[in-house]
Design an enzyme around this catalytic site. Structure first.
Site: not given
Ligand code: BG6
Length: 484
Positions: A189, A383
């Site tokens: 991320e 995710e």
């Protein structure tokens, strides 16, 4: 069109070293940012408060061996339980297991001449264990666990020296796991850095006059490092596939006012697309140059940097998806709720979990189409899930229909996106086994199919129990997503 999932679709789950491993000072490992973050029970669940990490906090933590105050130091003891935990993932039929390697284990002093063999042995074992069950290991090279030594010695990613240190680390693991690991993610991320500069970039906010400029400079170094890692990965193993990764902050205009649409476009650009445009298209987009000018951000770019970024782009788009947000020009008047790192404006059409993160399965289909349209590259959902409060029954069962419902609805939308023509290659649900929450350091915020008997203060037997969702996911994988 409701297409089937491709036969080779990669179903699985994802964990990070810093939330699961524990063993924070074993076998030579040194401290990382998550291990200096205290559990604060008074934290209001519904507000994402970004804890500002400074040198004082780090120094205090370095002189303290407490693992109750600092929950990520104990994790769920995966360092010692990996074998039986991976066996449970295998029982669910995982085709892939996404896990991160801890940089501070492999290079405890950051600039060691040789890597720490004991650490590598541990990751050999994890990777071999996956392969034993025919489960592909997918490795995140850096997942929110900035080594403290790299902050102390170099000032984190603000310093260009980190590019070479990171590449040495990559070289070691690319060589060691050649032929065993095919899928790699350079930075978890990467877009979180703008909000959480300490845990992703190791750049502390100590009141510098232009902290934002420092973050973007650190990011520039990460972009260069990611491109060079891609080059290296291909030189070492032709089968290696490198992924970018963002936490996709899907956003909608609050109203149909054109100004809200513009606000949405600009949020989407600087919170999401900026990162993927660089990592997957190979160039700084025009709107970022305007943003830098407006915000007095001047980057130091060396000769060859832009060429490297242009020539070595990622092979797939990796994304996580938790919640969506809304954008508006009249933002001050809107109610806030928590989201993943960002506090977001509340969307009146969406429910939320206990922590205020809004639940939006349809947003996943929208996002997949949006990304695929722009990059035309395979997408890996690295995710997706939601934190819930689970109860362990007297007979050691856990009934979690809310988790099944959340995942079913999201997977349904992923299937619809595949029907729309989007190429999705895999889905690693976040947190197949309960672990320490990244944002709050709670244990109460549970994600797993597998319950870990540990409370927020480290009390409990640490035994693992299968939740109802364990059996549901197992069947889903067995039927390749047919039986949702
Ligand atoms: C993602 C992170 O942003 O969100 C994970 O990559 C994290 O590390 C997950 O655990 C969920 O966030 P939290 O704060 O609920 O653990």
């Amino acid at each position: 069109m409701n297409k089937e999932f491709p036969k080779d679709f990669l179903w699985g789950g994802a964990l990070s070293a810093c939330q699961a491993e524990g063993a924070y000072n074993e076998d030579g490992k040194t401290l990382t940012i998550p291990e200096v973050m205290k559990f604060n029970p008074k934290n209001d669940r519904k507000i994402t408060k970004q804890i500002q990490i400074n040198m004082e906090m780090i120094n205090e933590a370095k002189n303290d061996n407490d693992i109750i105050k600092y929950p990520k130091r104990r994790g769920i003891d995966f360092y010692h339980t990996y074998k039986s935990d991976i066996a449970l993932f295998a029982e669910m039929g995982f085709k892939v297991f996404r896990y991160s390697i801890s940089w501070a284990r492999v290079f405890p002093n950051g600039d060691d001449k040789t890597p720490n063999e004991k650490a590598l042995k541990f990751y050999d074992n994890v990777i071999d264990e996956c392969i034993k069950y025919d489960m592909k290991p997918l490795i995140t090279i850096s997942h929110f666990d900035m080594p403290i030594v790299l902050i102390e010695k170099f000032g984190g990613w603000y310093n260009r020296a980190l590019i070479d240190l990171y590449l040495r680390y990559c070289e070691v693991i690319f060589n060691r796991y050649k032929g065993k690991v095919q899928y790699w993610v350079t930075f978890n991320e990467i877009n979180m850095s703008v909000k959480a500069g300490a845990k992703t970039l190791g750049i502390l906010n100590e009141g510098q006059p232009n902290y934002e400029e420092m973050l973007f400079q650190g990011l520039h170094h990460q972009f260069v490092a990611a491109s060079k890692a891609k080059k290296l990965a291909n030189e070492i193993g032709s089968k290696n596939k490198i992924g970018s990764m963002v936490a996709y902050f899907t956003t909608y205009p609050y109203t149909c006012k054109p100004t809200d649409a513009l606000a949405m476009q600009s949020d989407d650009q600087m919170k999401n697309l900026f990162f993927l445009d660089i990592l997957n298209k190979g160039k700084y987009p025009y709107y970022s140059k305007t943003y830098f000018e407006k915000n007095n951000i001047k980057l130091h770019i060396e000769e060859g940097d832009l060429e490297s970024i242009r020539n070595y782009t990622a092979d797939f788009v990796g994304m996580s998806y938790y919640n969506s947000m809304i954008s508006s020009n009249d933002g001050e008047q809107l109610e806030l709720t928590a989201g993943n790192v960002h506090s977001v404006f509340k969307n009146p059409h969406l429910p939320a979990n206990e922590w205020g993160w809004q639940i939006d399965p349809v947003g996943l289909r929208y996002t997949l189409n949006h990304i695929y349209d722009r990059y035309n590259l395979p997408i890996f959902i690295l995710e997706n899930s939601s934190g819930f409060i689970d109860k362990l029954n007297d007979d050691f069962t856990i009934n979690d229909p809310y988790r099944i419902e959340f995942l079913r609805k999201h997977i349904e939308q992923m299937k619809l996106a595949i029907g729309d023509g989007v190429k999705v290659i895999g889905y690693t649900m976040w947190g197949p086994i309960d672990m320490i929450s990244s944002s709050t350091s709670e244990m109460t915020k549970r994600y797993g199919f597998i319950y870990v008997d540990q409370d927020d203060y480290g009390n409990g037997s640490m035994k693992r129990y299968k939740k109802d969702s364990f059996y549901w996911y197992k069947n889903l994988i067995k039927t390749n997503g047919e039986e949702l």
